[in-house]
Write an enzyme that holds these catalytic residues in place. Structure first.
Site, PDB file in Angstrom:
ATOM      1  N   ARG A  72      82.464  67.743  69.845  1.00 40.33           N
ATOM      2  CA  ARG A  72      81.184  68.046  69.187  1.00 40.33           C
ATOM      3  C   ARG A  72      80.296  66.809  69.225  1.00 40.33           C
ATOM      4  O   ARG A  72      80.713  65.734  68.807  1.00 40.33           O
ATOM      5  CB  ARG A  72      81.427  68.486  67.745  1.00 40.33           C
ATOM      6  CG  ARG A  72      80.148  68.900  67.057  1.00 40.33           C
ATOM      7  CD  ARG A  72      80.387  69.311  65.645  1.00 40.33           C
ATOM      8  NE  ARG A  72      81.095  70.570  65.523  1.00 40.33           N
ATOM      9  CZ  ARG A  72      81.829  70.892  64.467  1.00 40.33           C
ATOM     10  NH1 ARG A  72      81.985  70.044  63.473  1.00 40.33           N
ATOM     11  NH2 ARG A  72      82.408  72.061  64.400  1.00 40.33           N
ATOM     12  N   TYR A  80      82.425  81.070  57.969  1.00 40.93           N
ATOM     13  CA  TYR A  80      81.348  80.071  57.904  1.00 40.93           C
ATOM     14  C   TYR A  80      80.414  80.227  59.108  1.00 40.93           C
ATOM     15  O   TYR A  80      79.206  80.344  58.957  1.00 40.93           O
ATOM     16  CB  TYR A  80      81.971  78.681  57.881  1.00 40.93           C
ATOM     17  CG  TYR A  80      81.007  77.549  57.669  1.00 40.93           C
ATOM     18  CD1 TYR A  80      80.261  77.449  56.497  1.00 40.93           C
ATOM     19  CD2 TYR A  80      80.861  76.546  58.626  1.00 40.93           C
ATOM     20  CE1 TYR A  80      79.381  76.381  56.297  1.00 40.93           C
ATOM     21  CE2 TYR A  80      79.991  75.485  58.429  1.00 40.93           C
ATOM     22  CZ  TYR A  80      79.258  75.402  57.259  1.00 40.93           C
ATOM     23  OH  TYR A  80      78.400  74.349  57.066  1.00 40.93           O
TER      24      TYR A  80
HETATM   25  N1  UDP Z   1      91.121  66.160  60.928  1.00 41.17           N
HETATM   26  C1  UDP Z   1      92.194  65.282  61.062  1.00 41.17           C
HETATM   27  N2  UDP Z   1      92.829  64.893  59.921  1.00 41.17           N
HETATM   28  C2  UDP Z   1      92.463  65.290  58.684  1.00 41.17           C
HETATM   29  C3  UDP Z   1      91.352  66.158  58.552  1.00 41.17           C
HETATM   30  C4  UDP Z   1      90.719  66.590  59.707  1.00 41.17           C
HETATM   31  O1  UDP Z   1      92.566  64.882  62.163  1.00 41.17           O
HETATM   32  O2  UDP Z   1      93.098  64.859  57.696  1.00 41.17           O
HETATM   33  C5  UDP Z   1      90.399  66.570  62.153  1.00 41.17           C
HETATM   34  C6  UDP Z   1      90.126  68.059  62.261  1.00 41.17           C
HETATM   35  O3  UDP Z   1      91.226  68.729  62.868  1.00 41.17           O
HETATM   36  C7  UDP Z   1      88.886  68.082  63.124  1.00 41.17           C
HETATM   37  C8  UDP Z   1      88.168  66.784  62.751  1.00 41.17           C
HETATM   38  O4  UDP Z   1      89.140  65.966  62.106  1.00 41.17           O
HETATM   39  O5  UDP Z   1      89.231  68.040  64.485  1.00 41.17           O
HETATM   40  C9  UDP Z   1      86.997  66.997  61.812  1.00 41.17           C
HETATM   41  O6  UDP Z   1      87.456  67.837  60.773  1.00 41.17           O
HETATM   42  P1  UDP Z   1      86.594  68.101  59.465  1.00 41.17           P
HETATM   43  O7  UDP Z   1      87.407  69.016  58.610  1.00 41.17           O
HETATM   44  O8  UDP Z   1      86.124  66.822  58.888  1.00 41.17           O
HETATM   45  O9  UDP Z   1      85.281  68.839  59.980  1.00 41.17           O
HETATM   46  P2  UDP Z   1      84.942  69.928  61.096  1.00 41.17           P
HETATM   47  O10 UDP Z   1      84.149  69.169  62.086  1.00 41.17           O
HETATM   48  O11 UDP Z   1      86.210  70.448  61.729  1.00 41.17           O
HETATM   49  O12 UDP Z   1      84.200  70.974  60.375  1.00 41.17           O
END
Ligand code: UDP
Length: 313
Positions: free
Chosen positions: A279, A149
């Site tokens: 982020r 990605y």
């Molecule tokens: N995350 C979490 N539990 C979940 C799904 C994601 O704690 O069930 C965390 C993931 O590890 C990341 C953050 O939430 O640190 C955001 O993840 P997401 O997949 O929404 O988007 P990303 O910003 O990583 O693309």
């Protein structure tokens, strides 16, 4: 309609793409929506199919295609965008970012249209600069699982600037940060749908790692409005469009529990490989040059999103 402007949008049946279609139609544009339904959904555009200004074409934009007639704006929004989705479709993700961007740029060049590509905060990788400014070059693992990605989007940005320099195509690059709202795929594995689904079903909320990693969530209508402001500006970008309000995942889980009234526990699961620690967008450029900033508070946007999930699960 004489003088009516037309927009070709790839990924228009996706979560964000479908909101862009709604907004463009509401503003009087003619919209040609391309999607191959890898992660997009018919349900997201079902309400638009009878609109005389809306045309849907099932099309993988990584493959060659033609569009008849005048086109004023080309928006390349197609791509799997959640980590679970792009890990499931790694090759398609690379191809839509590379060949797809090339095909959409060629369309814009042929039609003398303005071109916009939706890039991502993932170009900053696991950022060592915080908050992230557009001038930061990023910290991306080029061969890690997320690289399909991240590198596809970095390539898309580079190709867009190559077309701008070489062929004088009038281009825009937007870097989208975490976005949420109605029409998110319930099973795309992202933290927003996961936590809301788990809370509604009374299941434990799955926090990855220690839950101290941060994200900054932007409501989809704010996001779509920011992207359109960029499209209709003269600003080439890249421009960050996101909400700078930052939360860690434990705080975020607590807010979801509060708003759903759920009594679920938090359970801790392993942190996915290369998961960014932090982020948060610096949106100074969007504020100063586009006059845009997000308006919807996380709690307000989540109330809308939870209501939508309750109806659609
Ligand atoms: N995350 C979490 N539990 C979940 C799904 C994601 O704690 O069930 C965390 C993931 O590890 C990341 C953050 O939430 O640190 C955001 O993840 P997401 O997949 O929404 O988007 P990303 O910003 O990583 O693309």
């Amino acid at each position: 309609m004489a003088g009516q402007k037309s927009v070709v949008i790839s990924g228009g049946a996706g979560f964000l793409g479908s909101h862009m279609c709604d907004m463009l139609l509401a503003r009087g544009y003619r919209v040609v929506c391309l999607d191959n339904f890898i992660t997009g959904k018919k349900a997201n555009i079902a309400h638009l199919l009878k609109d005389k200004n809306f045309l849907f074409m099932k099309q993988d934009v990584s493959q060659p295609f033609r569009i008849a007639g005048k086109v004023d704006y080309v928006m390349h929004c197609a791509s799997p965008a959640s980590p679970v989705d792009y890990l499931e479709h790694p090759i398609e993700t690379m191809l839509v970012g590379s060949h797809g961007t090339h095909n959409m740029l060629e369309l814009a060049k042929r039609k003398k249209a303005v071109f916009l590509v939706t890039s991502t905060s993932e170009v900053y990788g696991d950022p060592l600069v915080h908050p992230q400014k557009e001038s930061y070059w990023g910290n991306v693992n080029p061969i890690g699982p997320r690289s399909v990605y991240d590198e596809a989007k970095r390539y898309a940005e580079a190709m867009t600037f190559a077309y701008r320099r070489t062929f004088k195509v009038d281009t825009r690059v937007v870097r989208i940060f975490n976005t949420y709202g109605p029409r998110m795929n319930i099973n795309d594995g992202r933290v927003v749908p996961n936590f809301i689904y788990q809370a509604i079903k009374g299941l434990p909320l799955t926090v990855y790692g220690d839950g101290k990693q941060t994200r900054s969530f932007c409501y989809v209508e704010d996001e779509a409005e920011g992207i359109l402001k960029l499209l209709f500006s003269k600003e080439p970008g890249p421009v960050n469009i996101g909400n700078p309000h930052e939360f860690n995942m434990i705080e975020f889980a607590r807010i979801v529990l509060e708003l759903t009234g759920a009594k679920s526990k938090l359970v801790y699961k392993p942190l996915p490989e290369d998961d960014p620690r932090q982020r948060k967008p610096d949106i100074t450029i969007a504020r100063e040059r586009l006059g845009w900033e997000p308006k919807v508070l996380l709690r307000e946007g989540l109330v809308q999103t939870i209501a939508w999930f309750r109806e659609n699960i």
